[in-house]
Write an enzyme that holds these catalytic residues in place. Sequence first.
Site, mmCIF file in Angstrom:
data_model
loop_
_atom_site.group_PDB
_atom_site.id
_atom_site.type_symbol
_atom_site.label_atom_id
_atom_site.label_comp_id
_atom_site.label_asym_id
_atom_site.label_seq_id
_atom_site.Cartn_x
_atom_site.Cartn_y
_atom_site.Cartn_z
ATOM 1 N N HIS A 1 0.839 -1.212 0.000
ATOM 2 C CA HIS A 1 0.000 0.000 0.000
ATOM 3 C C HIS A 1 0.874 1.263 0.000
ATOM 4 C CE1 HIS A 1 -3.699 2.308 1.150
ATOM 5 N NE2 HIS A 1 -2.795 3.129 1.658
ATOM 6 N N GLU A 2 1.790 1.325 0.939
ATOM 7 C CA GLU A 2 2.631 2.527 1.047
ATOM 8 C C GLU A 2 3.588 2.623 -0.140
ATOM 9 O OE1 GLU A 2 1.467 4.536 3.145
ATOM 10 O OE2 GLU A 2 0.357 3.134 4.409
ATOM 11 N N HIS B 1 1.749 4.560 -2.742
ATOM 12 C CA HIS B 1 1.818 6.011 -2.504
ATOM 13 C C HIS B 1 3.187 6.545 -2.932
ATOM 14 C CE1 HIS B 1 -1.950 6.807 -0.440
ATOM 15 N NE2 HIS B 1 -1.724 5.889 0.491
ATOM 16 N N GLU C 1 -4.857 7.808 -2.947
ATOM 17 C CA GLU C 1 -5.314 6.532 -2.406
ATOM 18 C C GLU C 1 -5.622 5.540 -3.528
ATOM 19 O OE1 GLU C 1 -4.895 6.152 0.697
ATOM 20 O OE2 GLU C 1 -5.979 4.316 1.193
#
Length: 489
Positions: free
Chosen positions: A253-254, A257, A283
């Site tokens: 997830h990160e 980003h 997101e």
Amino acid sequence: MDKLKEYYQKMAKYSDALLLLYWDMQTYMPPAAGEYRAEVISEIGGFVFRMSISDELGELLKNAEPVSEEDEANVRVGQKEYDKYKKVPSDLFEEEMRVSTICEQLWQKARKERDFEIVQPYFERVVELNKEMAKYLGYEKDPYDALLDRFEPGMKAEELDRIFTPLKEFTIKVLEEIESVGKVDDPFEREIHVESQEKFNRWLLTYLKYDSTKCRLDVSTHPFTNPIGMNDVRITTRYVPDDPKNSIFSTIHEFGHAQYALSIPEEFYGLPIGSSASYGFDESQSRFWENVLGRSLPFWKGIYKKFVETFPDMAKYPVEELWKGVNIVRRSYIRTEADEVTYALHIILRYELEHALINDELSVKDIPDAWDELFEKLFGLKITNISLGCLQDPHWYGGSFGYFPTYLLGNLYAAQIFDAMKKDVDFDTLVENGEFEKVRGWLTDKIYSKGRMYEPKELLKRVTNNDFDSKYFINYISEKYTNMYPIQL
Ligand code: CO
């Protein structure tokens, strides 16, 4: 134009220093340093804030003569930001910052002691101050729109209602259909040494072709991404011994980003267009890498060999079972632990309550009951502990209203982007072979290279040739879960 850019680039250097202080505070700072660190942050933060509303900046924006499309966007986005903070009286702005900081600290205590009354008086003030801010920021019909626009420019509550209502019905239907198949065993329900989890996560980042000269991975209680400056993005993950999925998907997830932040053109750096298009768009990228790619069967086929080599206990499961295991759909209390299907319900609940709160249809003291009631309606579960209810997230207590919808918008954008991408690239084959360059190249070309030049809806239209529509998410979920289970949607 040059002077305006210089001003922004100078301001970026101060805010980068601030971001580094934040990152350090959440990762390596010794605990006793907290109080003084808060003073340093508030001092520099105040300085950056004054720079962002100075008359000098106002003049520079007024006199700028943009000649390129990029510069026009810089002036447009810059002016919008400037007006946003200039319209709100600075004593109101500072009061809101001060009260919400205290309120967020009290929230931690309230959550720990499971007592809403601890936070209630300050929280009432936070809500009042935000309603006040909405008036200054301005809106056409709905004061909530003024707050939502800070996170998702151009989005309106009316549109959220139109999108979220059918999505709610759909989600409940998917959940019930999947439950009708019977309980699925979770191969990940086991304890795994943090050491081997760490080893696997490091490998995973290399496999995803992450650039270790521009990015680093550390550990924090709540995983986050912090773009610190040019060629410097910090991401964190967390290791839970009996929940190995947690670190794997936090890391991916990160990483998503970070990809976005690192792929914005260098010449945009420090300028108003030098960031992602919106919270929702940011997101959409973390969710794309985490869910669309990271929870796909081709991805698990690609990492299977390394995975069972690192965790030999898991070798008894065929890849399809691991894939099912990372996609288990179930009713849950905690938003951050929810699967990609029921996640929508968690957001819709928060959106409906905060919308009512800002519109004077719900008072702060009634939040705990209203939450429990709506939660039972949506999830069919009773809340017996308020820390699993309205005290689970910090957002409201820290004064962020209009933030929650961006998480769900991120899921919806990601599905629409995926639909468009599949027309251009052979996603399944590339992902199974671990060839992520073409996937990343497509995203960079269509999204990352544009920075914040366009508002989210316009960017989505440019990327996908279609208007924003939740049908892509509904199709994505339907296809994925009807392939996984013998169900019809
Ligand atoms: Co995120």
